[in-house]
Design a protein around this motif. Structure first.
Motif, PDB file in Angstrom:
ATOM      1  N   GLN A  81      -3.264  -4.191  17.371  1.00  0.00           N
ATOM      2  CA  GLN A  81      -2.332  -3.628  18.346  1.00  0.00           C
ATOM      3  C   GLN A  81      -1.688  -2.339  17.834  1.00  0.00           C
ATOM      4  O   GLN A  81      -1.468  -1.401  18.595  1.00  0.00           O
ATOM      5  N   LYS A 117      -1.765   1.019  16.507  1.00  0.00           N
ATOM      6  CA  LYS A 117      -2.784   2.070  16.444  1.00  0.00           C
ATOM      7  C   LYS A 117      -2.460   3.133  15.407  1.00  0.00           C
ATOM      8  O   LYS A 117      -3.343   3.795  14.880  1.00  0.00           O
ATOM      9  N   SER A 144       1.783   2.550  19.499  1.00  0.00           N
ATOM     10  CA  SER A 144       0.713   1.926  20.272  1.00  0.00           C
ATOM     11  C   SER A 144       0.969   2.171  21.742  1.00  0.00           C
ATOM     12  O   SER A 144       2.131   2.267  22.161  1.00  0.00           O
TER      13      SER A 144
END
Length: 520
Positions: A467, A469, A486
């Motif tokens: 999740q 990033k 994210s």
């Protein structure tokens, strides 16, 4: 080539027997068509073929009987395991023996085994095969030495390119019988051995040119040096394979052993009692080699010639390439993880996040590149304990790593990786934890810090779906600021990181400030 591989069975069991001056070794492996193998059995017998050889020039009847008994037993072990005996070789003692033909004939009649008497140069090549299979030496100038009872095989190489190869009659049994008559040895006897070894090494060009990065040693002398140093340090590792010893430690240990009688040496922790009479001569060779080569590092190859025989046999059967491909320790870690059916995507995400955190704190806490390697290994393997059970899987992870043969890492480093990975969940490190308590204070601190990073990174992938990033970290005078980015909401990841930040904050003595930010 395709037809050949199609005709091969899924696995092949092979055995190789190495008949040395001091001992006879038999290794049995199971190999597959992908070029990998695992050891099924490794039998050893102390036949002492070189006993009295320097004086009489022949292998005595008692030694011949010991050899026949050992080879008969080994042949039965191979048959029981369904292994083909691919090679039976004899080295220095049989090479030198005036009754070589008689010895070979007696063994053949009693056991059915045909022995191939190989040259010292062939011995060196087999030892080199084993080294290049177990160590990454790309672009390094290094030396290899296999010390047997009758001879020492030495190679100086750059990567996998041999620069110098030689076999010298400087084995531990030969030197002991030739030069030592008193117990304890006298200073003049010790000087005699030193001068002989030094002269031979110099005469044959050992030590010319640039210094080497390390000496990689195999054979009983080398493994016993490692065992004694390990005991002296108060360390307890599963194996001495890839263990690292400093030249200064060899010098100090040699000085201590030289003052002791053979009976007193029997009490030295880490020394095999069967080598108490010949270890001194072997250590003189190691000391002089390291001096001539101008290296301070001895790395132990716990395999040696017998593994070289297996590798050569696999090459002959086209189960291994003739030129061993360069092995990457990261790839080896992934292969090991896959063998434990780990969650590869989660492992790589935790590793990526851990590296980002490491980069932010490394300079401020004197964490170096090798510490970074340990972090990568622990991050990738932190969850392999699932292979055994979810319950207490962090403890299972510790044991799987501790008993694994992690390519590219020494026994100490493997113990560190196992401890770092263990503390990714549940209790923090405690002195009541036996494995943690066995570490020296500096290593304990390293486990706390790297373990804290892995623990935190694992919390950042709580949903195991990558999740997060992007991760931004900034170390300030008062804390570590961490921002998660994210396009999706990250409440679970924030919770996971905060709930697993305890060890990190304790180890680095910094509060952790975590926030989340939406990204495109």
């Amino acid at each position: 080539m395709t037809d050949h591989y199609a005709a091969l069975p899924a696995t092949t069991r092979l055995a190789a027997i190495d008949i040395g001056t001091n001992s006879i070794r038999c290794i049995v492996v199971e190999a597959d068509t992908q070029g990998t193998f695992r050891v099924l059995d490794d039998e050893k017998a102390q036949a002492r073929l070189g006993e009295g050889l320097s004086e009489t020039g022949i292998i005595c009847d008692a030694a011949t009987r010991r050899a026949i008994d050992a080879l008969t037993r080994m042949k039965r072990i191979c048959a029981g395991l369904g292994a083909e005996i691919a090679a039976v070789v004899a080295t220095s003692a049989v090479r030198k023996a005036g009754n070589q033909t008689s010895f070979l004939t007696q063994v053949k009649a009693a056991t059915g085994l045909t022995i191939d008497v190989i040259s010292g140069e062939q011995e060196a090549e087999l030892a080199a095969l084993s080294v290049l299979h177990n160590f990454t030496m790309d672009q390094q100038r290094f030396a290899m030495a296999d010390i047997g009872g009758g001879s020492v095989e030495i190679i100086v190489a750059v990567g996998d390119h041999t620069e110098h190869l030689i076999s010298l009659d400087l084995g531990a049994v030969f030197l002991t019988e030739t030069c030592f008559t008193h117990d304890p040895v006298t200073s003049s006897e010790l000087d005699k051995v030193r001068k002989l070894v030094r002269k031979e090494l110099k005469t044959h060009g050992i030590g010319k040119g640039l210094a080497v990065s390390c000496l990689i040693g195999s054979g009983g002398t080398m493994t016993n040096i490692a065992g004694m140093i390990m005991a002296m340090r108060g360390e307890q590792y599963e194996s001495v394979h890839r263990y690292e010893v400093l030249h200064s430690e060899v010098v100090h240990m040699l000085a201590m052993i030289a003052r002791k009688s053979q009976k007193e040496r029997l009490l030295i922790p880490g020394l095999n009692p069967e080598r108490a009479d010949i270890i001194l001569a072997g250590m003189v060779v190691v000391d002089e080699l390291m001096r001539r080569l101008r290296t301070n590092l001895l790395r132990i190859n716990g395999q040696g010639i017998r593994e070289g025989l297996i590798l050569h046999s696999l090459q002959q059967r086209q189960l291994l390439p003739l030129r061993a491909p360069s092995r990457d320790w990261r790839e080896a870690l992934i292969e090991f993880g896959r063998s434990c059916r780990f969650d590869e995507q989660h492992a790589k995400q935790v590793c990526h996040l851990a590296e980002t955190i490491f980069t932010a704190v490394a300079a401020g806490y004197e964490l170096n590149e090798r510490h970074h390697d340990l972090l990568i290994a622990a991050s990738l393997l932190h969850d392999i304990g699932y292979f055994i059970s979810y319950d207490r899987h962090h403890r299972h992870t510790y044991h799987l790593i501790r008993h694994a043969d992690l390519f590219g890492f020494s026994p100490r480093e493997r113990e560190l990786i196992a401890n770092i990975a263990r503390y990714h969940r549940k209790a923090k490190p405690k002195i009541s934890h036996e494995s943690f308590a066995a570490l020296c204070p500096d290593d304990q601190q390293l486990v706390r810090r790297l373990g804290g990073i892995v623990r935190l990174a694992d919390g950042l992938d709580r949903r195991r779906n990558r999740q997060v990033k992007q991760l931004e970290c900034r170390l300030t005078d008062k804390n570590l600021e961490m921002t998660l980015k994210s396009p999706r909401e990250m409440s679970v990841e924030l919770y996971g990181a905060r709930s697993k930040s305890d060890l990190f904050e304790q180890a680095f003595d910094r509060p952790l400030l975590i926030s989340a930010k939406s990204s495109d």
